[in-house]
Design an enzyme around this catalytic site. Structure first.
Site, PDB file in Angstrom:
ATOM      1  N   GLY A 162       0.839  -1.189   0.000  1.00 19.27           N
ATOM      2  CA  GLY A 162       0.000   0.000   0.000  1.00 19.27           C
ATOM      3  C   GLY A 162       0.878   1.245   0.000  1.00 19.27           C
ATOM      4  N   ARG A 163       0.372   2.322   0.592  1.00 20.06           N
ATOM      5  CA  ARG A 163       1.131   3.571   0.588  1.00 20.06           C
ATOM      6  C   ARG A 163       2.447   3.424   1.349  1.00 20.06           C
ATOM      7  NH1 ARG A 163      -4.236   5.123   1.225  1.00 20.06           N
ATOM      8  NH2 ARG A 163      -5.032   6.462  -0.452  1.00 20.06           N
ATOM      9  N   ILE A 164       2.398   2.788   2.521  1.00 16.74           N
ATOM     10  CA  ILE A 164       3.627   2.643   3.303  1.00 16.74           C
ATOM     11  C   ILE A 164       4.588   1.686   2.604  1.00 16.74           C
ATOM     12  CG2 ILE A 164       4.595   1.838   5.485  1.00 16.74           C
ATOM     13  CD1 ILE A 164       2.015   2.808   6.841  1.00 16.74           C
ATOM     14  N   ARG A 184      -2.621  -8.023  -1.914  1.00 13.55           N
ATOM     15  CA  ARG A 184      -3.911  -8.575  -2.361  1.00 13.55           C
ATOM     16  C   ARG A 184      -4.172  -8.256  -3.823  1.00 13.55           C
ATOM     17  NH1 ARG A 184      -8.394  -6.580   1.790  1.00 13.55           N
ATOM     18  NH2 ARG A 184      -7.203  -4.658   1.525  1.00 13.55           N
ATOM     19  N   THR A 244       6.928  -2.978  11.129  1.00 16.66           N
ATOM     20  CA  THR A 244       6.484  -1.673  11.627  1.00 16.66           C
ATOM     21  C   THR A 244       4.979  -1.522  11.454  1.00 16.66           C
ATOM     22  OG1 THR A 244       7.001  -0.673   9.474  1.00 16.66           O
ATOM     23  CG2 THR A 244       8.694  -0.522  11.192  1.00 16.66           C
ATOM     24  N   ARG A 246       1.732  -4.101  12.596  1.00 15.42           N
ATOM     25  CA  ARG A 246       1.090  -4.514  13.844  1.00 15.42           C
ATOM     26  C   ARG A 246       1.710  -5.829  14.291  1.00 15.42           C
ATOM     27  NH1 ARG A 246      -0.510   0.021  14.105  1.00 15.42           N
ATOM     28  NH2 ARG A 246      -2.651   0.763  14.391  1.00 15.42           N
ATOM     29  N   GLU A 275       1.340  -5.948  22.875  1.00 17.79           N
ATOM     30  CA  GLU A 275       1.707  -4.590  23.238  1.00 17.79           C
ATOM     31  C   GLU A 275       0.716  -3.992  24.237  1.00 17.79           C
ATOM     32  OE1 GLU A 275       2.319  -0.756  20.404  1.00 17.79           O
ATOM     33  OE2 GLU A 275       3.077  -2.663  19.628  1.00 17.79           O
ATOM     34  N   HIS A 296       7.260   1.135  19.481  1.00 19.21           N
ATOM     35  CA  HIS A 296       6.154   1.598  18.635  1.00 19.21           C
ATOM     36  C   HIS A 296       6.298   3.097  18.333  1.00 19.21           C
ATOM     37  CE1 HIS A 296       1.738   0.655  17.456  1.00 19.21           C
ATOM     38  NE2 HIS A 296       2.272   1.540  16.629  1.00 19.21           N
ATOM     39  N   GLY A 298       7.333   4.199  15.086  1.00 17.82           N
ATOM     40  CA  GLY A 298       7.482   4.330  13.649  1.00 17.82           C
ATOM     41  C   GLY A 298       6.864   5.583  13.069  1.00 17.82           C
TER      42      GLY A 298
END
Length: 334
Positions: A162-164, A184, A244, A246, A275, A296, A298
């Protein structure tokens, strides 16, 4: 149901000062000055009394809590991109709209992902610790001292383009990594051409061929333990995992065992399955140099957090004015 001109907005955690100030100007905003995570009864009380709830990833807004919401609560404006902390379907059944803050953290998270991709093979945290430990172990430069592994020319497998994931790929390509990805849906031909990226419709096949795996997909029921014990076992003994996204996307117990057994070379983790608890076995592995652990952080930039807050404010104002919020999250999105 119409919401009064200055809706009562409950913000569950402390936000950057400019965001909180603007919210106080626009809304009847209740702030969490202490930045203390709310206990479940406090969260329920807030949802009974407010028109709008602004939670974060640390707030679990499940169906049971949503059922206890007051009649006036009509919007949950999540301060965050991921909404795995909210039962979207349960909110929809109660007529509650949910929004998030997409498209503002991609670059920050990609920066941190790239930092971990560098840190683990090049043993950066080990090196830093040597200089801050007063034990005299460093005697100066040596040809065989603290040898890591080159990343130039290695294959990076991105799980979730995706974007990241795409932002990670752009950075990684500049560092000489060969880009592979599983998603996907295949990205556009133009993007593939720009990144010289290789698409794998089989995650298993990609994992067996790459040197570094970067987890950048969203957390959904379908991605829980996506990197299972079986899939981790497919990886090369010299491969690394960076996460980075979940923590629950990786079977953490299986990852720990693979690291202990030397089945993979190392890992860089900014997120954890349980977490904020961190498995003591991971901490021990970090002390031995097999893992780099971050708390956490990022997306933790001043600019990113302010951008998120502005998104929340825009969503609330649009909703209060009777318009569809620009970042509405629809049921069944996962």
């Amino acid at each position: 149901m119409a919401i009064r001109k200055r809706p009562k907005v409950f913000i569950t955690r402390k936000l950057p000062d400019p965001v909180e100030t603007r919210m106080r100007e626009l809304f009847d905003a209740h702030l969490n000055i202490e930045d203390r995570p709310l206990a479940q009864p406090e969260l329920v009380a807030a949802m009974r009394e407010s028109d709008v709830l602004v939670p974060t990833v640390t707030d679990r807004i499940d169906a049971a809590i949503i059922e206890q919401a007051g009649e006036n609560l009509k919007l949950i404006a999540n301060f965050g991109n991921g909404v795995d902390n909210i039962d979207i379907d349960a909110a929809a059944r109660r007529g509650i709209t949910v929004t998030n803050t997409p498209n503002v953290l991609s670059e920050d998270t990609a920066d941190m992902t790239m930092a971990l991709i560098l840190a683990v093979p090049r043993r950066l945290t080990e090196g830093a610790q040597i200089l801050t430990t007063d034990d005299g172990s460093w005697q100066g430069w040596s040809p065989t001292w603290m040898l890591g592994h080159r990343i130039w020319g290695k294959r990076l497998g991105i799980v979730g383009m995706g974007r990241i994931g795409t932002a990670v790929a752009r950075r990684a390509k500049a560092f000489g990594l060969s880009i592979h990805y599983h998603n996907r849906r295949r990205v556009s031909q133009q993007t593939e051409d720009q990144l010289e990226a290789t698409y794998w419709d089989s995650l298993d096949q990609m994992l067996a061929r790459v040197d570094i795996v970067s987890v950048n997909c969203p957390s959904t029921p379908a991605t829980f333990h996506l990197l299972s014990a079986r899939r981790i076992a497919l990886m090369k003994p010299g491969a690394y995992i960076v996460n980075t996204a979940r923590g629950g996307i990786i079977d953490e117990a299986a990852l720990i065992q693979a690291l202990k057994d030397g089945a993979i070379a190392g890992a860089g983790l900014d997120v954890f399955e349980h977490e904020p608890a961190v498995d003591p076995k991971l901490i021990k592995l970090a002390e031995s140099g097999r893992v780099v652990l971050l708390p956490h952080m990022g997306s933790a930039t001043v600019e990113g957090r302010i951008d998120m807050g502005e998104k929340v404010i825009i969503n609330i104002r649009a909703f209060v004015d009777g318009h569809r919020p620009p970042d509405r999250v629809l049921p069944g999105r996962n």
